[in-house]
Design an enzyme around this catalytic site. Structure first.
Site, mmCIF file in Angstrom:
data_model
loop_
_atom_site.group_PDB
_atom_site.id
_atom_site.type_symbol
_atom_site.label_atom_id
_atom_site.label_comp_id
_atom_site.label_asym_id
_atom_site.label_seq_id
_atom_site.Cartn_x
_atom_site.Cartn_y
_atom_site.Cartn_z
ATOM 1 N N SER A 107 5.202 0.018 5.709
ATOM 2 C CA SER A 107 6.547 0.887 4.852
ATOM 3 C C SER A 107 6.636 -0.024 3.411
ATOM 4 C CB SER A 107 7.471 1.714 5.538
ATOM 5 O OG SER A 107 8.334 2.153 5.028
ATOM 6 N N GLN A 128 2.475 2.278 2.391
ATOM 7 C CA GLN A 128 3.592 3.337 2.363
ATOM 8 C C GLN A 128 4.280 3.421 0.928
ATOM 9 O OE1 GLN A 128 6.774 3.142 2.702
ATOM 10 N NE2 GLN A 128 6.740 5.585 1.899
ATOM 11 N N THR A 156 4.058 8.608 -0.311
ATOM 12 C CA THR A 156 5.044 9.736 0.682
ATOM 13 C C THR A 156 5.848 11.121 0.150
ATOM 14 O OG1 THR A 156 6.044 8.069 2.223
ATOM 15 C CG2 THR A 156 6.954 10.140 2.250
ATOM 16 N N LYS A 252 1.517 12.015 2.219
ATOM 17 C CA LYS A 252 1.822 11.676 3.282
ATOM 18 C C LYS A 252 3.182 13.219 3.261
ATOM 19 C CE LYS A 252 4.018 9.459 6.753
ATOM 20 N NZ LYS A 252 5.903 10.154 6.728
#
Ligand code: GLV
Length: 378
Positions: A107, A128, A156, A252
């Site tokens: 992340s 991410q 994201t 995502k």
């Protein structure tokens, strides 16, 4: 770890071992947590079709994700603050995933940085990305992920603003924890956790520290983060990112068919059907209820991944049956991490793999390719 026979066992152990603010950060959802609960309830409602006397002696959970071979249709989802569940949590989780033969996704809001993880593991991992207002910083993150040879960029797209998580506010969540009386008591009663954190490389957001000009100390970093999520983010920015990133792009956070159709035209290699684990729009449909229509609409143009609510191999079976290539799992491995570091993450993956294996046997399928809607009771 042998006595941990299901993800719920790991969850209960993590709850005892990890200070409340970090356990609840991972465990909770936004607002009334309706969507958080719907994710589980709707998965549990899907019945699997028991088949008998099919030769399943040669079955295998192996498949591919984005063309790469994997031991089972699962990847570890990007989760912020893993290094606060256990010291060096991101490195340990990545190692566990790689040893088990599945992808790990780091992340943006991790404790260990991209470089920390890249320097400590054997193979490439996914990264991410959150798009911040400071586009120079975003470009820098993309370049750092490329330099670290990350094998996919997971963008994201469902967090332009943060869905409020009541528990984080009530717990006064900060990284690292503020030394208030309550936190001092919490930490004093969690010595194994405290020791692992003390031994860990970092105690703040590793991808941000030292990379944001003029903001070295922790509290201003937190302020910067709060002010940095970008409400103006649009499909134009996806184009910009796709142009900067040389590898595979995954979008995502899609639960709407119209959004999925737009996503399919961006050149992305995959999308993740996800409502962010019930942490963003409370009242949104469960992720599993959104999956079939999205798979039908765009499943032939890009890979469909699935997350939000996956806690077992049976859940993986359900999602694959409804059109997912593979699942991402967040909380399941985070509970393992909190419960027992790398061994706990290994155990979480093993539990899901073994459940999937037995579920395949009892539904009479030998390969992941064979899993389709015929394994479900209509
Ligand atoms: C961030 O992605 C969060 O859900 O906390």
């Amino acid at each position: 770890m042998r006595t941990m026979t299901c993800i719920e066992d790991l969850r209960r152990t993590a709850r005892r071992r990890v200070p409340r603010q970090f356990f609840e950060y991972a465990d909770g959802g936004s607002y009334a947590e309706e969507t958080l609960h719907a994710n589980r309830a709707d998965l549990e409602r899907i019945r699997l079709r028991q088949r008998i006397l099919v030769n399943v002696a040669g079955r295998s959970t192996k498949t591919t994700i984005l063309g790469e071979p994997v031991a089972l249709p699962l990847a570890l989802a990007p989760i912020g603050l893993c290094g606060m569940q256990h010291g060096d949590g991101e490195i340990l989780s990545c190692r566990a995933a790689q040893e088990a033969g599945i992808p790990f996704c780091l992340s943006t809001m991790s404790i260990c940085s991209i470089e920390d993880v890249a320097g400590a593991v054997a193979k490439p991992f996914w990264f991410q990305l959150y798009v911040m207002k400071d586009r120079g910083f975003v470009r820098g993150l993309i370049e750092r992920a490329a330099a670290a040879k990350c094998s996919a960029l997971v963008l994201t797209v469902d967090l332009q603003v943060l869905g409020q998580r009541h528990r984080d506010i009530k717990n006064g969540l900060t990284v690292p924890p503020e030394m208030r009386i309550r936190n001092i008591i919490e930490i004093a009663t969690k010595p194994t956790w405290a020791l692992s954190i003390a031994r860990g490389k970092r105690r703040t957001f590793g991808n941000l520290a030292g990379h944001v000009r003029g903001m070295q100390d922790v509290s201003s970093l937190a302020q910067w983060t709060n002010g940095q999520f970008d409400a103006s983010l649009s499909w134009k920015d996806v184009e910009w990112i796709a142009g900067l990133w040389p590898g595979k792009l995954i979008l995502k956070g899609i639960v709407d068919v119209e959004d999925a159709r737009i996503a399919a035209k961006t050149g992305a290699a995959a999308l993740v059907v996800s409502n962010h684990g019930g942490r963003q729009l409370d009242g949104a449909p469960s992720s599993i209820s959104a999956l079939p229509a999205i798979a039908d609409a765009v499943g032939s143009s890009l890979e469909i991944l699935f997350d939000s609510g996956v806690r077992s191999g049976q859940d993986v079976m359900r999602a694959v049956a409804l059109g997912a290539r593979a699942c991402l799992s967040g909380r399941a491995f985070v509970y393992g991490l909190g419960a027992g570091g790398q061994a706990g993450v290994t155990r979480a993956i093993e539990i899901i793999r073994n459940e999937l294996d037995v579920t395949m046997a009892l539904t009479g399928v030998n390969s992941v390719k064979e899993i389709d809607r015929s394994v479900l009771v209509n």
